[in-house]
Design an enzyme around this catalytic site. Structure first.
Site, short mmCIF file in Angstrom:
data_model
loop_
_atom_site.label_atom_id
_atom_site.label_comp_id
_atom_site.label_asym_id
_atom_site.label_seq_id
_atom_site.Cartn_x
_atom_site.Cartn_y
_atom_site.Cartn_z
N ASN A 211 0.88 -1.17 0.00
CA ASN A 211 0.00 0.00 0.00
C ASN A 211 0.92 1.22 0.00
O ASN A 211 1.44 1.61 1.04
CB ASN A 211 -0.89 -0.05 1.25
CG ASN A 211 -1.86 1.09 1.31
OD1 ASN A 211 -1.80 2.02 0.50
ND2 ASN A 211 -2.77 1.04 2.28
N ARG B 137 -2.48 -2.08 -3.54
CA ARG B 137 -3.69 -1.29 -3.36
C ARG B 137 -3.59 -0.09 -4.31
O ARG B 137 -2.61 0.66 -4.26
CB ARG B 137 -3.79 -0.79 -1.93
CG ARG B 137 -4.95 0.14 -1.74
CD ARG B 137 -5.01 0.70 -0.35
NE ARG B 137 -6.18 1.54 -0.22
CZ ARG B 137 -6.18 2.71 0.42
NH1 ARG B 137 -5.08 3.16 0.99
NH2 ARG B 137 -7.28 3.42 0.50
N HIS C 192 -12.71 2.84 -0.19
CA HIS C 192 -12.72 1.79 0.86
C HIS C 192 -13.38 0.51 0.34
O HIS C 192 -13.92 -0.28 1.11
CB HIS C 192 -13.53 2.23 2.11
CG HIS C 192 -12.92 3.34 2.90
ND1 HIS C 192 -13.70 4.29 3.52
CD2 HIS C 192 -11.64 3.65 3.19
CE1 HIS C 192 -12.91 5.15 4.16
NE2 HIS C 192 -11.65 4.77 3.97
N ARG D 164 -12.03 15.34 7.43
CA ARG D 164 -12.80 15.77 6.25
C ARG D 164 -14.22 16.13 6.64
O ARG D 164 -14.83 15.47 7.50
CB ARG D 164 -12.85 14.66 5.20
CG ARG D 164 -11.52 14.28 4.63
CD ARG D 164 -11.69 13.34 3.43
NE ARG D 164 -10.44 12.72 3.07
CZ ARG D 164 -10.18 11.41 3.17
NH1 ARG D 164 -11.12 10.58 3.59
NH2 ARG D 164 -9.01 10.95 2.81
N GLU E 47 -8.27 -5.29 5.13
CA GLU E 47 -8.08 -4.93 3.72
C GLU E 47 -6.89 -5.66 3.10
O GLU E 47 -6.94 -6.04 1.93
CB GLU E 47 -7.90 -3.40 3.61
CG GLU E 47 -9.21 -2.68 3.90
CD GLU E 47 -9.07 -1.18 4.04
OE1 GLU E 47 -8.75 -0.72 5.15
OE2 GLU E 47 -9.28 -0.46 3.05
#
Ligand code: AMP
Length: 401
Positions: free
Chosen positions: A10, A93, A182, A243, A386
């Site tokens: 990743n 990823r 996601h 955010r 993940e």
């Protein structure tokens, strides 16, 4: 013996997270993180799972090439080097796959060119992902490298959910639509929730609430995503650590015209200085809960805004799905913050939703139900994974099962 290991990478702009898994039993062999790449104070933290041994190394790591070489050296010290014939593939990823990539994909030049073409819609992430891929290819040119896209699981969204109500030609020209992110987590957790209910993914409707520092919700009907809260970028939807999530887009015009802010300043404001941190100065839910318990009004309001938005999405996705079998909480906040889970479903008894206080308070690493035994809609806590999902998809694609 056939190759059974998958390295998951990743790659961020200044970091590389990695895990090495053995797909015969999905076990983790090693994992680690290279941080602050390009600075003098770079750091690599590496864990050899078998020996329960963690090593840390500080010093300048100039670029991703040097970072991956450092990872390779750490793995080699544990007898798990990248040159091992037991390594079957590297799974990357990749944040943005646009409309093009609906599945994990073996990387070739055409795939690289397409990931590059998507940079305008993912200017922060795709360049870093590309660098990671090219570096890994240089290290092991003979090995299959697979891209697993954050957006892929959401490509099943119908046009009615994926399109913004703006001029169609302008939207198409600039590829403006809702992609969602996601995706590997939503895919993994929705499947794991079906398993927890003892059913096939095709037979259940699930609302997945991925609540980490970034946060997103998805509505999954029979294993396929039909709506998700993030959009063109990860800014849309829920209140997140830093955010804003949803707001009137005219706030941006207002801040530019009346507030005199530049587009870049507004971008930074909404992505990095908003959400929980903008509301109360903290983005860690543990700290916010501690402050709430001490009677801190600012933290209380931040928590209430966070929950209000979450509840709106639960209601919206309930309506989108029509019938709901389960709601699954996952990621850092979803897996750990019992107070968030309790508050998010409070008052929704008429929808068949409730949380059992005792079950909700239990901590653990396994998927579990926290709703009362007779609940019409199950509420679950399902730890996400993940890396395992990326490794599983990668290994399935390179056909070594
Ligand atoms: P993630 O992005 O999934 O790693 O989630 C990170 C976030 O999870 C942190 O910013 C915290 O807000 C939250 N978190 C982690 N551990 C806990 C905990 N024990 N209780 C409440 N929130 C937690």
């Amino acid at each position: 013996m056939s190759a059974s290991r998958v390295l998951v990478l990743n790659s961020g702009s200044s970091s590389v997270k990695y895990q090495l898994l053995d797909m015969r039993d999905s076990s983790r062999l090693a994992m680690g993180l290279v941080e602050r790449i390009g600075e003098q104070s770079s750091r690599i933290r590496h864990t050899h799972v078998g020996n329960d041994d963690t090593r840390e190394w500080n010093g300048p790591i100039a670029d991703h090439d040097a970072a991956l070489k450092a990872v390779s050296e750490e793995l080699a010290k544990d007898g798990l080097g990248l040159d091992s014939p037991e390594l079957a593939a590297i799974g990357h990823r990749v944040v943005h796959g646009g409309k093009t990539f609906t599945q994990p994909t073996v990387i070739d030049e055409t795939v690289l060119a397409e990931i590059e073409r998507l940079i305008p819609v993912a200017p922060l992430h795709n360049p870093a992902n590309l660098t990671g891929i090219r570096t890994a290819q240089a290290l092991r040119p003979d090995l299959p490298q697979v891209a697993v896209f954050d957006t892929a699981f959401h490509t099943t969204m119908p046009e009615s959910a994926a399109r913004y109500a703006i001029d169609v030609r302008t939207a198409d020209e600039h590829r403006v639509r809702r992609y969602g992110f996601h995706g590997t987590s939503h895919a993994y957790v929705s499947r794991a929730t079906a398993k927890l209910l003892g059913k096939a993914p095709e037979d259940v409707n699930v609302i997945v609430l991925h609540l980490g520092n970034g946060a997103s919700a998805s509505a999954v009907r029979g294993g396929r995503c039909v709506d998700t809260s993030m959009g063109l970028t990860p800014l849309e939807g829920l209140v997140m650590g830093t955010r804003s999530g949803d707001m009137d887009p005219a706030v941006i015009f207002h801040l530019a015209r009346v507030g005199g802010m530049s587009i870049d300043e507004i971008d930074t404001l909404l992505n990095k200085k908003s959400g929980l941190v903008g509301l109360c100065g903290d983005n860690d839910m543990r700290e916010i809960r501690r402050r709430v318990d001490e009677g801190d009004e600012e933290a209380k309001l931040a928590f209430d805004i966070y929950i209000h938005r979450l509840k709106k999405y639960i209601g919206a996705y309930y309506a989108v799905l029509g019938t709901v079998d389960a709601i699954a909480f996952t990621a850092g906040v979803g897996e750990n913050a019992a107070a968030v889970r309790e508050a998010a479903v409070a008052g929704l008894e008429t929808l068949g939703l409730a949380v059992d206080g005792t079950l909700n308070a239990v901590r653990g690493d396994e998927p579990r139900l926290i709703s009362p035994a007779d609940a019409r809609v199950k509420v679950a806590v399902v730890p996400t994974d993940e890396e395992l999902e990326i490794a599983t998809q990668t290994y399935a694609l390179v056909g070594r099962y």
